[in-house]
Design a protein around this motif. Structure first.
Motif, PDB file in Angstrom:
ATOM      1  N   SER A  75      77.090 -20.422 -49.730  1.00  0.00           N
ATOM      2  CA  SER A  75      77.373 -21.617 -50.515  1.00  0.00           C
ATOM      3  C   SER A  75      76.295 -22.663 -50.270  1.00  0.00           C
ATOM      4  CB  SER A  75      78.751 -22.186 -50.152  1.00  0.00           C
ATOM      5  OG  SER A  75      78.787 -22.526 -48.784  1.00  0.00           O
TER       6      SER A  75
ATOM      7  N   GLN B  92      69.042 -29.466 -59.284  1.00  0.00           N
ATOM      8  CA  GLN B  92      69.151 -30.780 -59.931  1.00  0.00           C
ATOM      9  C   GLN B  92      70.601 -31.152 -60.201  1.00  0.00           C
ATOM     10  OE1 GLN B  92      66.846 -31.644 -63.435  1.00  0.00           O
ATOM     11  NE2 GLN B  92      65.019 -30.729 -62.538  1.00  0.00           N
TER      12      GLN B  92
ATOM     13  N   VAL C 271      72.846 -30.781 -48.552  1.00  0.00           N
ATOM     14  CA  VAL C 271      72.995 -31.166 -47.144  1.00  0.00           C
ATOM     15  C   VAL C 271      73.349 -29.985 -46.246  1.00  0.00           C
ATOM     16  CG1 VAL C 271      73.605 -33.544 -47.657  1.00  0.00           C
ATOM     17  CG2 VAL C 271      75.422 -31.838 -47.525  1.00  0.00           C
ATOM     18  N   TYR C 272      73.701 -28.856 -46.832  1.00  0.00           N
ATOM     19  CA  TYR C 272      74.144 -27.744 -46.005  1.00  0.00           C
ATOM     20  C   TYR C 272      74.068 -26.465 -46.827  1.00  0.00           C
ATOM     21  CZ  TYR C 272      77.356 -24.840 -43.226  1.00  0.00           C
ATOM     22  OH  TYR C 272      77.918 -23.843 -42.503  1.00  0.00           O
ATOM     23  N   VAL C 273      73.476 -25.440 -46.227  1.00  0.00           N
ATOM     24  CA  VAL C 273      73.393 -24.144 -46.900  1.00  0.00           C
ATOM     25  C   VAL C 273      74.027 -23.100 -45.993  1.00  0.00           C
ATOM     26  CG1 VAL C 273      71.859 -22.401 -47.885  1.00  0.00           C
ATOM     27  CG2 VAL C 273      71.245 -24.820 -48.042  1.00  0.00           C
ATOM     28  N   GLU C 274      75.000 -22.405 -46.513  1.00  0.00           N
ATOM     29  CA  GLU C 274      75.693 -21.358 -45.762  1.00  0.00           C
ATOM     30  C   GLU C 274      75.205 -20.015 -46.294  1.00  0.00           C
ATOM     31  OE1 GLU C 274      79.912 -21.292 -46.423  1.00  0.00           O
ATOM     32  OE2 GLU C 274      80.299 -20.430 -44.443  1.00  0.00           O
TER      33      GLU C 274
ATOM     34  N   GLU D 247      75.991 -26.780 -50.288  1.00  0.00           N
ATOM     35  CA  GLU D 247      76.758 -28.018 -50.353  1.00  0.00           C
ATOM     36  C   GLU D 247      75.806 -29.187 -50.575  1.00  0.00           C
ATOM     37  OE1 GLU D 247      80.190 -28.725 -48.681  1.00  0.00           O
ATOM     38  OE2 GLU D 247      80.603 -26.752 -47.798  1.00  0.00           O
ATOM     39  N   SER D 248      76.104 -29.956 -51.587  1.00  0.00           N
ATOM     40  CA  SER D 248      75.355 -31.190 -51.783  1.00  0.00           C
ATOM     41  C   SER D 248      76.244 -32.338 -51.354  1.00  0.00           C
ATOM     42  CB  SER D 248      74.956 -31.348 -53.245  1.00  0.00           C
ATOM     43  OG  SER D 248      76.094 -31.653 -54.018  1.00  0.00           O
ATOM     44  N   VAL D 249      75.708 -33.548 -51.405  1.00  0.00           N
ATOM     45  CA  VAL D 249      76.526 -34.704 -51.089  1.00  0.00           C
ATOM     46  C   VAL D 249      77.754 -34.734 -51.997  1.00  0.00           C
ATOM     47  CG1 VAL D 249      76.573 -37.226 -51.130  1.00  0.00           C
ATOM     48  CG2 VAL D 249      74.597 -36.037 -50.214  1.00  0.00           C
ATOM     49  N   LYS D 250      77.559 -34.311 -53.247  1.00  0.00           N
ATOM     50  CA  LYS D 250      78.630 -34.451 -54.225  1.00  0.00           C
ATOM     51  C   LYS D 250      79.589 -33.275 -54.289  1.00  0.00           C
ATOM     52  CE  LYS D 250      75.681 -35.068 -57.453  1.00  0.00           C
ATOM     53  NZ  LYS D 250      74.943 -35.261 -58.698  1.00  0.00           N
ATOM     54  N   ALA D 251      79.075 -32.061 -54.058  1.00  0.00           N
ATOM     55  CA  ALA D 251      79.900 -30.895 -54.396  1.00  0.00           C
ATOM     56  C   ALA D 251      79.474 -29.681 -53.593  1.00  0.00           C
ATOM     57  CB  ALA D 251      79.769 -30.591 -55.880  1.00  0.00           C
ATOM     58  N   VAL D 252      80.339 -28.677 -53.619  1.00  0.00           N
ATOM     59  CA  VAL D 252      79.991 -27.398 -53.015  1.00  0.00           C
ATOM     60  C   VAL D 252      79.928 -26.371 -54.136  1.00  0.00           C
ATOM     61  CG1 VAL D 252      82.413 -26.962 -52.462  1.00  0.00           C
ATOM     62  CG2 VAL D 252      80.636 -25.625 -51.346  1.00  0.00           C
TER      63      VAL D 252
ATOM     64  N   ASP E  31      71.469 -33.980 -53.915  1.00  0.00           N
ATOM     65  CA  ASP E  31      70.976 -33.830 -52.548  1.00  0.00           C
ATOM     66  C   ASP E  31      71.733 -32.764 -51.772  1.00  0.00           C
ATOM     67  OD1 ASP E  31      69.058 -36.044 -52.586  1.00  0.00           O
ATOM     68  OD2 ASP E  31      70.833 -37.306 -52.788  1.00  0.00           O
TER      69      ASP E  31
ATOM     70  N   GLU F 292      68.589 -24.322 -42.118  1.00  0.00           N
ATOM     71  CA  GLU F 292      69.606 -24.885 -41.230  1.00  0.00           C
ATOM     72  C   GLU F 292      69.251 -26.322 -40.866  1.00  0.00           C
ATOM     73  OE1 GLU F 292      71.649 -23.677 -36.969  1.00  0.00           O
ATOM     74  OE2 GLU F 292      70.939 -22.121 -38.332  1.00  0.00           O
TER      75      GLU F 292
END
Lengths: 378, 129
Positions: B58, B33, B39-42, B60-65, B37, B84
């Motif tokens: 890590s 939360q 957008v990427y999971v490492e 990564e959301s639209v706003k932050a990592v 949103d 992925e």
């Protein structure tokens, strides 16, 4: 210092906005979520509160000469009812701020500034404008600014006003009532979509916003926050002051040379900008796509041909295009689409490539080049 | 809703003991939360050996990592490859389909000694707000 609040603060809370500090203001970063808000603006419509932005009234006989001296664009070309994108330039052709200049009458103008810069802009105007700057009045506190954007924006707004919005073409504005609230309606924006910026008295803003949400509900209008505003403007490659443009990068370097009109006469930064146009620049702001997985973000280092070269100025995951995009200044000889370089993401160099911009062009929007060609054919 | 049968870290990871010496790890509902949103999971390489508090990837959301810390030591046996193509599942189902990795635990002992219970994690989240 306590955070300032816009006239819509209570409404933001009521609508479930997540409020965060931004440029000294408490602003909603999101309501339903950045991605869903972003997509709503691309597909239906979103309503942004941008009341934190500054509004300066510039009026009287000194107004036109003052604006001509402070900005690179040609204010004399504006007829009343039109607006232009411009800047307050430094002596070296950099950006004190990027601004919109509205011409309301022969001697009456309105300048819209970035929230974080309004105070500094005023100080700059007073410092560089001398006594002529006495014609500048800060209306920011008494003015609210709402941005209604998306393919359904015009249909929604038209239900609430007698103004003929089809006559309000791009970068033009009309003054009249919206939902009974007197204001200024301009077709422009910061999202890459069609839309309007509506300026109204601060004490009527909430009433107007509620009417807009009511009228827009059947069209899919949603409240949208600064998070989506940032991802939308990035897809449209619109520069953000403080990230992509600042005092240290010139208007020409920022690839915004089209706002520089040297033929109009003297203005601050003219010599540098004219020389840069004639001799070329050493670096230029370009758009890029990441060619591997990851998200490029503001401040990540860039490597061109094995050498460090600055940082990502803006970057992120583009929710509509579903790509990792960014902006950066690259050497002038490495700016062409197809140019490969690397973005260093937490120590790992990730391949990137310069691509044509804007990344996103809305369906049906005329390209400038085509328009010119058509005009030449006539 | 904080599930009772999981262990939690102060960095907002959850861990479920699978009863066979392995554990599944993800990020909490509160974490997703806060990130917004995703957008990427490492994720780490399968078979990677991790120590407690190692950065294992890590989100990564639209706003932050946000870095993800491995709350316990162990060897990765599986990563959630479906993320992925569908990283948003971490938002929609953080305790289920949005799991991140499975690992075989070291002999270092039970996570009960170092991680928080559901009740303690709930208090921790409240104290951060």
């Amino acid at each position: 210092m306590s955070l300032r609040r816009t006239p819509l603060h209570a409404l933001h809370k009521e609508l479930g906005g997540r409020l965060v500090p931004f440029a000294g203001w408490e602003m909603p970063v999101q309501f339903g979520g950045v991605v869903s808000e972003h997509l709503a603006v691309r597909r239906q419509a979103g309503l942004f509160d941008v009341s934190h932005m500054g509004e300066l009234r510039v009026s009287g006989p000194d107004a036109l000469p003052l604006l001509q001296r402070l900005t690179p664009n040609d204010v004399s070309r504006l007829v009343p009812g039109r607006a232009q994108y411009s800047a307050l330039t430094t002596d070296s052709g950099g950006f004190v701020d990027d601004i919109i200049v509205y011409r309301r009458g022969e001697e009456s103008f309105l300048v819209v500034t970035n929230a974080a810069n309004t105070a500094r802009d005023l100080a700059w105007i007073r410092e560089r404008g001398g006594t002529a700057a006495e014609c500048v009045e800060d209306l920011s506190d008494e003015t609210a600014l709402l941005a209604l954007h998306g393919p359904r924006a015009q249909a929604i707004l038209q239900t609430l006003t007698d103004l003929d919005l089809t006559a309000v073409r791009y970068y033009r504005f009309a003054e009249g009532e919206v939902a009974g609230v007197p204001g200024t309606v301009a077709r422009m924006g910061y999202t890459g979509e069609d839309g309007f910026e509506i300026m109204v008295p601060a004490d009527r803003a909430e009433e107007l916003a509620r009417r807009l949400f009511d009228a827009g509900a059947p069209e899919g209008l949603v409240p949208t926050g600064l998070g989506a505003r940032d991802t939308l403007r990035l897809e449209a490659k619109m520069a953000l002051h403080g990230n992509d443009i600042d005092e240290d990068h010139s208007v020409e370097e920022a690839d915004l040379g089209w706002i520089v009109k040297p033929d109009k006469g003297e203005f601050i930064g003219r010599d540098v900008l004219v020389a840069q146009r004639q001799n070329g620049v050493t670096r230029k702001l370009v758009g890029f796509e990441l060619r591997d997985r990851g998200v490029p973000r503001h401040g990540y280092p860039i490597v061109v041909n094995g050498e460090p070269f600055g940082e990502v100025t803006s970057g992120g995951h583009a929710p509509f295009l579903k790509k990792s995009l960014g902006l950066a200044y690259l050497p002038a000889d490495a700016c062409e689409p197809g140019q490969a370089f690397e973005v260093v993401i937490r120590g790992r160099p990730v391949p990137a490539e310069v691509v044509p911009t804007p990344f996103y062009v809305r369906p049906g929007k005329k390209k400038k080049k085509k328009k010119r060609a058509a005009a030449a054919a006539v | 809703m904080i599930p009772d049968d999981l262990y939690y870290s102060k960095e907002h990871e959850w861990l479920r003991l699978e009863g066979d010496g392995s554990a599944t790890i993800g990020i909490t509902d509160h974490a997703q939360q806060e990130l917004g949103d995703i957008v990427y999971v490492e994720l780490p390489d399968p078979h990677a050996a991790l120590e407690a508090d190692d950065v294992m990837g890590s989100v990564e959301s639209v706003k932050a990592v946000s870095e993800i810390f491995c709350p316990v030591g162990g060897t990765v046996t599986e990563v959630n490859e479906s993320l992925e193509d569908a990283p948003e599942v971490v938002n929609s189902d953080p305790y289920g389909e949005g799991w991140l990795i499975r690992l075989r635990l070291d002999d270092a002992g039970s996570p009960a000694a170092t991680m928080l219970s559901a009740g303690a994690y709930e208090k921790h989240v409240a104290s951060e707000e």
